[in-house]
Design an enzyme around this catalytic site. Structure first.
Site, mmCIF file in Angstrom:
data_model
loop_
_atom_site.group_PDB
_atom_site.id
_atom_site.type_symbol
_atom_site.label_atom_id
_atom_site.label_comp_id
_atom_site.label_asym_id
_atom_site.label_seq_id
_atom_site.Cartn_x
_atom_site.Cartn_y
_atom_site.Cartn_z
ATOM 1 N N PRO A 138 0.788 -1.229 0.000
ATOM 2 C CA PRO A 138 0.000 0.000 0.000
ATOM 3 C C PRO A 138 0.821 1.281 0.000
ATOM 4 C CG PRO A 138 -0.182 -1.149 2.107
ATOM 5 C CD PRO A 138 0.491 -2.088 1.153
ATOM 6 N N ASN A 139 0.314 2.235 -0.757
ATOM 7 C CA ASN A 139 0.857 3.598 -0.877
ATOM 8 C C ASN A 139 2.137 3.684 -1.701
ATOM 9 O OD1 ASN A 139 -1.173 4.940 0.805
ATOM 10 N ND2 ASN A 139 -0.280 3.757 2.462
ATOM 11 N N GLU B 156 12.451 -9.680 1.368
ATOM 12 C CA GLU B 156 11.715 -8.474 1.750
ATOM 13 C C GLU B 156 12.599 -7.252 1.535
ATOM 14 O OE1 GLU B 156 9.431 -8.451 5.526
ATOM 15 O OE2 GLU B 156 10.550 -6.623 5.985
ATOM 16 N N HIS C 215 4.408 -4.562 9.121
ATOM 17 C CA HIS C 215 4.448 -4.466 10.571
ATOM 18 C C HIS C 215 3.295 -5.182 11.274
ATOM 19 C CE1 HIS C 215 7.484 -1.663 9.390
ATOM 20 N NE2 HIS C 215 6.604 -0.894 8.781
ATOM 21 N N ALA D 253 3.284 -0.838 4.740
ATOM 22 C CA ALA D 253 2.767 -0.830 6.120
ATOM 23 C C ALA D 253 2.375 -2.235 6.597
ATOM 24 C CB ALA D 253 1.579 0.116 6.226
ATOM 25 N N ARG E 221 5.026 11.025 -2.421
ATOM 26 C CA ARG E 221 4.715 10.721 -1.035
ATOM 27 C C ARG E 221 5.948 10.894 -0.151
ATOM 28 N NH1 ARG E 221 4.840 4.575 1.143
ATOM 29 N NH2 ARG E 221 4.060 5.085 3.194
ATOM 30 N N ASP F 45 1.766 -15.395 6.693
ATOM 31 C CA ASP F 45 1.391 -16.801 6.508
ATOM 32 C C ASP F 45 1.463 -17.213 5.037
ATOM 33 O OD1 ASP F 45 1.027 -17.051 9.217
ATOM 34 O OD2 ASP F 45 -1.162 -17.067 9.150
ATOM 35 N N ARG G 31 7.704 0.689 13.477
ATOM 36 C CA ARG G 31 8.221 0.153 12.200
ATOM 37 C C ARG G 31 9.394 -0.801 12.401
ATOM 38 N NH1 ARG G 31 5.724 3.444 8.268
ATOM 39 N NH2 ARG G 31 5.410 5.512 9.120
ATOM 40 N N ARG H 106 13.550 4.316 12.352
ATOM 41 C CA ARG H 106 12.368 5.180 12.296
ATOM 42 C C ARG H 106 11.503 4.997 13.546
ATOM 43 N NH1 ARG H 106 9.558 4.725 6.675
ATOM 44 N NH2 ARG H 106 8.519 6.550 7.575
ATOM 45 N N HIS I 3 12.862 -2.769 1.731
ATOM 46 C CA HIS I 3 12.322 -1.469 2.142
ATOM 47 C C HIS I 3 13.213 -0.366 1.616
ATOM 48 C CE1 HIS I 3 9.431 -3.333 4.737
ATOM 49 N NE2 HIS I 3 10.384 -4.133 5.162
ATOM 50 N N LEU I 4 12.580 0.709 1.196
ATOM 51 C CA LEU I 4 13.329 1.890 0.762
ATOM 52 C C LEU I 4 14.041 2.525 1.956
ATOM 53 C CD1 LEU I 4 10.344 3.034 -1.325
ATOM 54 C CD2 LEU I 4 12.614 2.870 -2.345
ATOM 55 N N SER I 5 13.271 2.733 3.025
ATOM 56 C CA SER I 5 13.836 3.384 4.213
ATOM 57 C C SER I 5 14.413 2.318 5.144
ATOM 58 C CB SER I 5 12.742 4.176 4.937
ATOM 59 O OG SER I 5 11.722 3.306 5.404
ATOM 60 N N TYR J 115 11.174 8.844 1.299
ATOM 61 C CA TYR J 115 11.176 7.801 0.267
ATOM 62 C C TYR J 115 11.840 8.216 -1.047
ATOM 63 C CZ TYR J 115 8.037 5.596 3.562
ATOM 64 O OH TYR J 115 7.508 5.042 4.703
ATOM 65 N N ASN K 153 7.973 -5.641 -1.168
ATOM 66 C CA ASN K 153 7.958 -4.556 -0.196
ATOM 67 C C ASN K 153 6.522 -4.510 0.334
ATOM 68 O OD1 ASN K 153 7.903 -2.258 1.325
ATOM 69 N ND2 ASN K 153 8.991 -0.981 -0.167
HETATM 70 C C1 DQA Z 1 8.380 0.988 3.674
HETATM 71 C C2 DQA Z 1 8.479 1.181 5.194
HETATM 72 C C3 DQA Z 1 7.122 0.982 5.861
HETATM 73 O O1 DQA Z 1 7.226 1.197 7.267
HETATM 74 C C4 DQA Z 1 6.118 1.971 5.313
HETATM 75 O O2 DQA Z 1 4.836 1.722 5.849
HETATM 76 C C5 DQA Z 1 6.070 1.997 3.820
HETATM 77 C C6 DQA Z 1 7.328 1.891 3.062
HETATM 78 C C7 DQA Z 1 9.713 1.285 2.965
HETATM 79 O O3 DQA Z 1 9.861 0.856 1.826
HETATM 80 O O4 DQA Z 1 10.577 1.983 3.514
HETATM 81 O O5 DQA Z 1 5.017 2.199 3.222
HETATM 82 O O6 DQA Z 1 8.046 -0.374 3.418
#
Ligand code: DQA
Length: 149
Positions: free
Chosen positions: A10-11, A98, A80, A77, A18, A87, A111, A107, A100-102, A23, A74
């Site tokens: 999501p997002n 897995e 978490h 959210a 964003r 599962d 997270r 953080r 993640h950008l950040s 990011y 990725n």
């Molecule tokens: C994220 C980190 C997550 O905590 C956050 O909810 C995201 C992006 C990252 O790529 O850094 O949407 O997965």
């Protein structure tokens, strides 16, 4: 030809617009184009899937082994708190990385836990779009060796 599925949660469709201070300015399309260039050189095929819906991501993971040899995800959210995605990853027969950008460990406290990472091969976090490039590099190498245990 090996096929790798890249899932974004999501997002992440809003990347580039964003919270750019966290990011960055690259859009999801920019990231995907870079991945495609790398995949073409290595002669692997990629499919990109982005969804804001937990159930859609679960279904995509469930169906993946019929078509793909590897997943890079990725979960955004959902990382978490989605036991459903955890599962689905735990049940799949194909390896999952897995990304993640950040750096999720640098953080907010909420997270710093990933419920998905423990059932993945590994996690790459904190390198912006390079996190995806690094994951793809690993996936390509492991597929070539035909071993990830
Ligand atoms: C994220 C980190 C997550 O905590 C956050 O909810 C995201 C992006 C990252 O790529 O850094 O949407 O997965």
């Amino acid at each position: 030809m090996n096929k790798i599925l890249i899932i974004n949660g999501p997002n992440l469709n809003l990347l580039g617009k964003r919270e750019v201070e966290i990011y960055g300015e690259a859009t999801l399309e920019d990231i995907n184009n870079e991945l495609t260039a790398k995949a073409n050189k290595a002669q692997v095929e990629l499919e990109f899937f982005q969804s804001n819906h937990e159930g859609e991501i679960v279904e995509k993971i469930q169906k993946a082994p019929a078509e793909f040899q590897f997943i890079i995800i990725n979960p955004a959210a959902f990382t978490h708190y989605s036991i459903a995605i955890r599962d689905a990853v735990a049940s799949t027969k194909i390896p999952v990385i897995e990304v993640h950008l950040s750096n999720i460990y640098a953080r907010e406290n909420f997270r710093t836990e990933s419920v998905v990472a423990p059932v993945c091969l590994g996690q790459i976090s904190g390198f912006g779009p390079l996190s995806y490039q690094a994951a793809l590099e690993v996936a390509i190498k492991l597929l070539k060796k035909n071993s990830w245990r």
